[in-house]
Design a protein around this motif. Structure first.
Motif, mmCIF file in Angstrom:
data_model
loop_
_atom_site.group_PDB
_atom_site.id
_atom_site.type_symbol
_atom_site.label_atom_id
_atom_site.label_comp_id
_atom_site.label_asym_id
_atom_site.label_seq_id
_atom_site.Cartn_x
_atom_site.Cartn_y
_atom_site.Cartn_z
ATOM 1 N N LEU A 1 -2.518 15.206 21.328
ATOM 2 C CA LEU A 1 -1.860 13.941 21.658
ATOM 3 C C LEU A 1 -1.623 13.792 23.159
ATOM 4 O O LEU A 1 -1.348 12.687 23.632
ATOM 5 N N LEU A 2 -1.713 14.890 23.891
ATOM 6 C CA LEU A 2 -1.559 14.843 25.354
ATOM 7 C C LEU A 2 -2.905 14.475 25.962
ATOM 8 O O LEU A 2 -3.632 15.305 26.510
ATOM 9 N N TYR A 3 -3.240 13.202 25.842
ATOM 10 C CA TYR A 3 -4.553 12.692 26.207
ATOM 11 C C TYR A 3 -4.429 11.764 27.412
ATOM 12 O O TYR A 3 -3.624 10.829 27.412
ATOM 13 N N PHE A 4 -5.230 12.040 28.433
ATOM 14 C CA PHE A 4 -5.221 11.244 29.668
ATOM 15 C C PHE A 4 -6.533 10.456 29.730
ATOM 16 O O PHE A 4 -7.600 11.017 30.003
ATOM 17 N N ARG A 5 -6.439 9.169 29.461
ATOM 18 C CA ARG A 5 -7.641 8.327 29.400
ATOM 19 C C ARG A 5 -8.348 8.202 30.736
ATOM 20 O O ARG A 5 -9.564 8.042 30.786
ATOM 21 N N ASP A 6 -7.602 8.277 31.825
ATOM 22 C CA ASP A 6 -8.206 8.077 33.143
ATOM 23 C C ASP A 6 -8.747 9.374 33.748
ATOM 24 O O ASP A 6 -9.272 9.361 34.864
ATOM 25 N N ALA A 7 -8.607 10.489 33.061
ATOM 26 C CA ALA A 7 -9.094 11.759 33.592
ATOM 27 C C ALA A 7 -10.614 11.814 33.527
ATOM 28 O O ALA A 7 -11.255 11.127 32.722
ATOM 29 N N ALA A 8 -11.195 12.648 34.386
ATOM 30 C CA ALA A 8 -12.655 12.802 34.394
ATOM 31 C C ALA A 8 -13.150 13.529 33.153
ATOM 32 O O ALA A 8 -14.329 13.431 32.797
ATOM 33 N N LEU A 9 -12.273 14.277 32.492
ATOM 34 C CA LEU A 9 -12.642 15.034 31.311
ATOM 35 C C LEU A 9 -12.526 14.166 30.064
ATOM 36 O O LEU A 9 -11.640 13.316 29.958
ATOM 37 N N THR A 10 -13.429 14.385 29.102
ATOM 38 C CA THR A 10 -13.313 13.708 27.812
ATOM 39 C C THR A 10 -12.140 14.302 27.042
ATOM 40 O O THR A 10 -11.575 15.336 27.419
ATOM 41 N N HIS A 11 -11.794 13.648 25.944
ATOM 42 C CA HIS A 11 -10.682 14.137 25.128
ATOM 43 C C HIS A 11 -10.960 15.556 24.621
ATOM 44 O O HIS A 11 -10.091 16.433 24.675
ATOM 45 N N ALA A 12 -12.169 15.779 24.137
ATOM 46 C CA ALA A 12 -12.525 17.109 23.636
ATOM 47 C C ALA A 12 -12.445 18.149 24.747
ATOM 48 O O ALA A 12 -11.975 19.271 24.539
ATOM 49 N N GLN A 13 -12.912 17.797 25.945
ATOM 50 C CA GLN A 13 -12.865 18.736 27.075
ATOM 51 C C GLN A 13 -11.430 19.023 27.505
ATOM 52 O O GLN A 13 -11.096 20.161 27.855
ATOM 53 N N GLN A 14 -10.571 18.007 27.482
ATOM 54 C CA GLN A 14 -9.160 18.223 27.807
ATOM 55 C C GLN A 14 -8.559 19.237 26.839
ATOM 56 O O GLN A 14 -7.850 20.164 27.252
ATOM 57 N N TYR A 15 -8.840 19.077 25.567
ATOM 58 C CA TYR A 15 -8.294 19.987 24.551
ATOM 59 C C TYR A 15 -8.772 21.420 24.791
ATOM 60 O O TYR A 15 -7.996 22.380 24.669
ATOM 61 N N ARG A 16 -10.046 21.588 25.123
ATOM 62 C CA ARG A 16 -10.580 22.937 25.368
ATOM 63 C C ARG A 16 -9.930 23.567 26.586
ATOM 64 O O ARG A 16 -9.665 24.773 26.606
ATOM 65 N N TRP A 17 -9.654 22.779 27.622
ATOM 66 C CA TRP A 17 -8.991 23.310 28.815
ATOM 67 C C TRP A 17 -7.570 23.749 28.498
ATOM 68 O O TRP A 17 -7.100 24.784 28.990
ATOM 69 N N TYR A 18 -6.870 22.981 27.679
ATOM 70 C CA TYR A 18 -5.518 23.390 27.269
ATOM 71 C C TYR A 18 -5.565 24.754 26.580
ATOM 72 O O TYR A 18 -4.759 25.650 26.881
ATOM 73 N N GLN A 19 -6.498 24.904 25.657
ATOM 74 C CA GLN A 19 -6.584 26.155 24.915
ATOM 75 C C GLN A 19 -6.936 27.328 25.832
ATOM 76 O O GLN A 19 -6.389 28.426 25.698
ATOM 77 N N MET A 20 -7.824 27.107 26.778
ATOM 78 C CA MET A 20 -8.232 28.178 27.676
ATOM 79 C C MET A 20 -7.076 28.606 28.578
ATOM 80 O O MET A 20 -6.825 29.809 28.771
ATOM 81 N N LEU A 21 -6.342 27.631 29.141
ATOM 82 C CA LEU A 21 -5.218 27.962 30.025
ATOM 83 C C LEU A 21 -4.103 28.664 29.258
ATOM 84 O O LEU A 21 -3.475 29.601 29.764
ATOM 85 N N TYR A 22 -3.858 28.217 28.035
ATOM 86 C CA TYR A 22 -2.858 28.895 27.200
ATOM 87 C C TYR A 22 -3.239 30.353 26.980
ATOM 88 O O TYR A 22 -2.421 31.266 27.145
ATOM 89 N N GLN A 23 -4.496 30.591 26.616
ATOM 90 C CA GLN A 23 -4.942 31.957 26.368
ATOM 91 C C GLN A 23 -4.922 32.797 27.637
ATOM 92 O O GLN A 23 -4.674 34.010 27.574
ATOM 93 N N ALA A 24 -5.172 32.175 28.787
ATOM 94 C CA ALA A 24 -5.076 32.914 30.057
ATOM 95 C C ALA A 24 -3.656 33.407 30.292
ATOM 96 O O ALA A 24 -3.430 34.558 30.700
ATOM 97 N N GLY A 25 -2.670 32.538 30.024
ATOM 98 C CA GLY A 25 -1.279 32.952 30.164
ATOM 99 C C GLY A 25 -0.916 34.061 29.202
ATOM 100 O O GLY A 25 -0.212 35.019 29.568
ATOM 101 N N VAL A 26 -1.396 33.970 27.963
ATOM 102 C CA VAL A 26 -1.130 35.011 26.972
ATOM 103 C C VAL A 26 -1.712 36.343 27.429
ATOM 104 O O VAL A 26 -1.058 37.398 27.335
#
Length: 385
Positions: free
Chosen positions: A252-277
């Motif tokens: 739901l944290l979707y930024f329509r004006d971002a250069a990334l697509t919705h799917a790409q935004q979601y993948r980046w969230y997951q990657m950054l979360y796992q990096a912190g873990v």
């Protein structure tokens, strides 16, 4: 599987729209969707993938004390390998939501059986094994999310990316059966010559390493669980908050004006979360935190802030969200490694294997509750204009 959750559900949305059983080459859609909702929602919450990913694990962890000691570790690992390989194949070639969910369930069986087995196995090794285990699980999450993000950004379809992941069960097979040196006290599958009765598998490793010895009574197990509640309840809360964020709010944290697509935004969230873990699960030798309840409080505050961000949409840029996602992972990883380190330190040697196995249930319970909470959250926000 959680990194691919948005793509898995997007795939089914494309199939439903096209009325075909074949995955189109452009899956997932290359541009941002024109979904009528301001949140660009899939018909089903990514919480569905989370529940499929965690409920079988929860069943395994709750039922394991009744049968797991009859299964040798080599057989458990073989089952993990078969389920992991089957999960990648099923999801990669899925044509229906049910088939995708079945693949995720296989991954969950592999994960649940693997976690309770390998974490208990650390009781047969020196105490540093818990730190290495925690770092390894963090690294696994980061490697999974980063490889999925990197390969899809490089142009591979999600299907081909999942098929490439078949190298993971193969690596697991080689590492456990050919690389890992089993400790001398590790129980083996054997049969009594005189009575034809199966010998118990918890056969007493060296006492200084703290593996299981005599079988614990039900009363003793109850006492152990009661003593662990001061660690288990905060861990449940931490994991509820972070997986509610991951599978209930990220989509739901979707930024329509971002250069990334919705799917790409979601993948980046997951990657950054796992990096912190990964970073925080690897930090035990540098920082030790005994008050894990403080981490639970901070994670709940983080959840409240991001829920407000979804509702009021006051974050102007996705780049302001990225550090918060990393911070979320740091809190979750620190809670995990410090909880299990404290459980190991405070458990008697003969009770350590059981106590570590019980600790596995707490995070899974929190994740299951988060998956259930993700559905009404998704339905509420996705029905807003």
């Amino acid at each position: 599987m959680l990194s691919a959750a948005h793509d898995i559900l997007s795939q089914q949305r494309v199939l439903h729209t096209n009325g075909t059983s074949q995955i189109p080459p452009e899956w997932p859609p290359s541009g941002n969707s024109s979904n009528a909702s301001r949140y660009d929602c899939n018909p089903i919450s990514t919480g569905a993938v989370l529940l499929a990913d965690i409920l079988p694990t929860l069943v395994i962890k709750f039922s394991a004390p009744f049968y797991i000691h009859y299964l040798p570790y080599s057989l458990r690992v073989a089952l993990c390998i078969l389920c992991a390989g089957g999960s990648f194949l099923l999801v990669a070639f899925s044509t229906t939501v049910g088939m995708s969910i079945a693949g995720v369930v296989l991954a969950s069986i592999s994960s649940g059986l693997g976690e309770i087995s390998f974490l208990a196995l650390t009781a047969f090794y020196p105490s540093a094994a818990v730190s290495y285990w925690s770092s390894g699980t963090g690294g696994a999450g980061l490697l999974g999310a980063l490889s999925y993000l990197g390969l899809t950004l490089a142009g591979l379809s999600p299907r081909h990316t999942l098929l490439l992941m078949l190298c993971v069960p193969l690596a697991m097979l080689l590492s456990y059966y050919f690389l890992l040196v089993p400790p001398s006290g590790l129980p083996r599958w054997s049969w009594r010559d005189d009575a034809g009765q199966q010998e118990p598998l918890l056969g007493g490793p060296p006492a200084e390493q703290g593996g299981g010895g005599t079988e614990l009574t039900l009363q003793t197990k109850g006492r152990i669980v009661k003593g662990l509640l001061k660690y288990l309840l905060p861990l449940v809360l931490v994991y509820f908050a972070e997986y509610f964020i991951n599978q209930g709010l990220f989509e739901l944290l979707y930024f329509r004006d971002a250069a990334l697509t919705h799917a790409q935004q979601y993948r980046w969230y997951q990657m950054l979360y796992q990096a912190g873990v990964f970073v925080s699960r690897s930090s035990l030798r540098c920082v030790r935190i005994r008050r894990v309840w403080a981490l639970a409080l901070l994670q709940c505050l983080n959840m409240g802030f991001l829920l407000a961000a979804v509702n009021f949409m006051f974050l102007p840029s996705i780049f302001l969200l990225f550090p918060l996602v990393l911070y979320e992972g740091l809190l979750g990883g620190a809670s995990y490694v410090n909880t299990f380190h404290s459980i190991r330190l405070e458990s008697r040697p003969e009770e350590r294997e059981f106590a570590l196995g019980v600790g596995c249930v707490a995070d899974t319970l929190g994740i299951s509750l988060a998956g259930a909470a993700a559905f009404p959250t998704h339905n509420y926000f996705c029905h807003l204009p």
